[in-house]
Scaffold this motif. Structure first.
Motif, short mmCIF file in Angstrom:
data_model
loop_
_atom_site.label_atom_id
_atom_site.label_comp_id
_atom_site.label_asym_id
_atom_site.label_seq_id
_atom_site.Cartn_x
_atom_site.Cartn_y
_atom_site.Cartn_z
N PRO A 1 33.17 -27.42 37.93
CA PRO A 1 32.17 -26.85 37.03
C PRO A 1 32.65 -26.68 35.59
N ARG A 2 33.93 -26.38 35.42
CA ARG A 2 34.47 -26.24 34.05
C ARG A 2 34.42 -27.59 33.31
N ALA A 3 34.77 -28.64 34.02
CA ALA A 3 34.72 -29.98 33.41
C ALA A 3 33.27 -30.37 33.12
N VAL B 1 29.06 -31.13 28.86
CA VAL B 1 27.79 -30.85 28.18
C VAL B 1 28.04 -30.60 26.70
N PHE B 2 29.01 -29.78 26.38
CA PHE B 2 29.29 -29.48 24.98
C PHE B 2 29.93 -30.66 24.25
N ASP B 3 30.69 -31.47 24.96
CA ASP B 3 31.23 -32.68 24.35
C ASP B 3 30.10 -33.64 23.98
N LEU C 1 24.57 -19.32 28.76
CA LEU C 1 25.03 -20.65 28.37
C LEU C 1 23.96 -21.39 27.58
N LEU C 2 22.69 -21.21 27.98
CA LEU C 2 21.58 -21.81 27.25
C LEU C 2 21.53 -21.28 25.81
N MET C 3 21.79 -19.99 25.65
CA MET C 3 21.82 -19.41 24.31
C MET C 3 22.91 -20.07 23.46
N LEU C 4 24.04 -20.35 24.08
CA LEU C 4 25.12 -21.03 23.35
C LEU C 4 24.73 -22.46 22.99
N LEU D 1 33.08 -21.79 28.06
CA LEU D 1 34.13 -21.83 29.07
C LEU D 1 34.71 -20.44 29.32
N ALA D 2 34.75 -19.59 28.30
CA ALA D 2 35.25 -18.23 28.47
C ALA D 2 34.31 -17.41 29.36
#
Length: 196
Positions: A87-89, A94-96, A158-161, A186-187
């Motif tokens: 899940p972290r990857a 997504v952010f990459d 996460l959606l807010m980010l 990720l934090a």
């Protein structure tokens, strides 16, 4: 969009070609930044063709937004899935992907949120809500797989980010917006699933 002599008109292909051309033009200029005559000229179609396939400019806008939402949702889901089972990857992927989008010279922010800000009409609001729900489903799934105590809440955070980073990338001069959002996301993700 002239048809070569001897070829047949394919309404589905014509519609898809119009959608592709209109998507780029409306994203660049904004929904209200271009009138019907200029839109048709930019796409290379007559007003009659636009009206035959979409009814109105608003009908075209709604079709463009639905198609773009579907494409972007699939793109992010594919990028997350390609990162493997971790899940972290997946979240990092997504952010990459977002960073690549933000770096594109044609980037103008989220087309859905831009449209919702320009048009407070119910159809556009509904398309935008479904678009955000697609993101929320993807992010909530990642939160569930990470073992979050409240996956739906973490998915919303996460959606807010994601959306906050997209707004900042579009409207604030910063090259590291996606990286900062990625670190924050990720934090928030549990490092060890609660169920283990």
């Amino acid at each position: 969009m002239p048809v070569a002599k001897g070829s047949t008109i394919d309404p589905a292909r014509t519609r898809a070609t119009i959608l592709e051309a209109a998507t780029a033009l409306l994203y660049e200029r904004g929904l209200d930044g271009i009138g019907v005559a200029e839109l048709c000229a930019g796409i290379g179609i007559s007003k009659e063709t636009l009206y035959r396939h979409f009814g109105t400019k608003d009908g075209l806008v709604e079709a463009v937004l639905r198609e773009r939402s579907e494409r972007v949702g699939q793109w992010l889901a594919t990028r997350a899935a390609a990162a493997g089972d971790d899940p972290r990857a997946q979240l990092a992927a997504v952010f990459d992907a977002l960073r690549e989008w933000y770096d594109d010279p044609a980037f103008r922010g989220c087309a859905m949120l831009n449209a919702a800000a320009q048009h407070h009409a119910e159809p556009v609001r509904a398309i935008t809500a479904r678009h955000l729900d697609r993101y929320l489903d993807l992010l909530t799934g990642i939160a569930e797989r990470a073992g979050a105590a409240d996956p739906r809440l973490l998915g919303r955070q996460l959606l807010m980010l994601v959306e906050g980073a997209t707004v900042l990338a579009a409207h604030h001069d910063s090259d590291d917006t996606a990286d900062h959002a990625r670190q924050a996301a990720l934090a928030l993700l549990p490092t060890t699933p609660d169920h283990l």
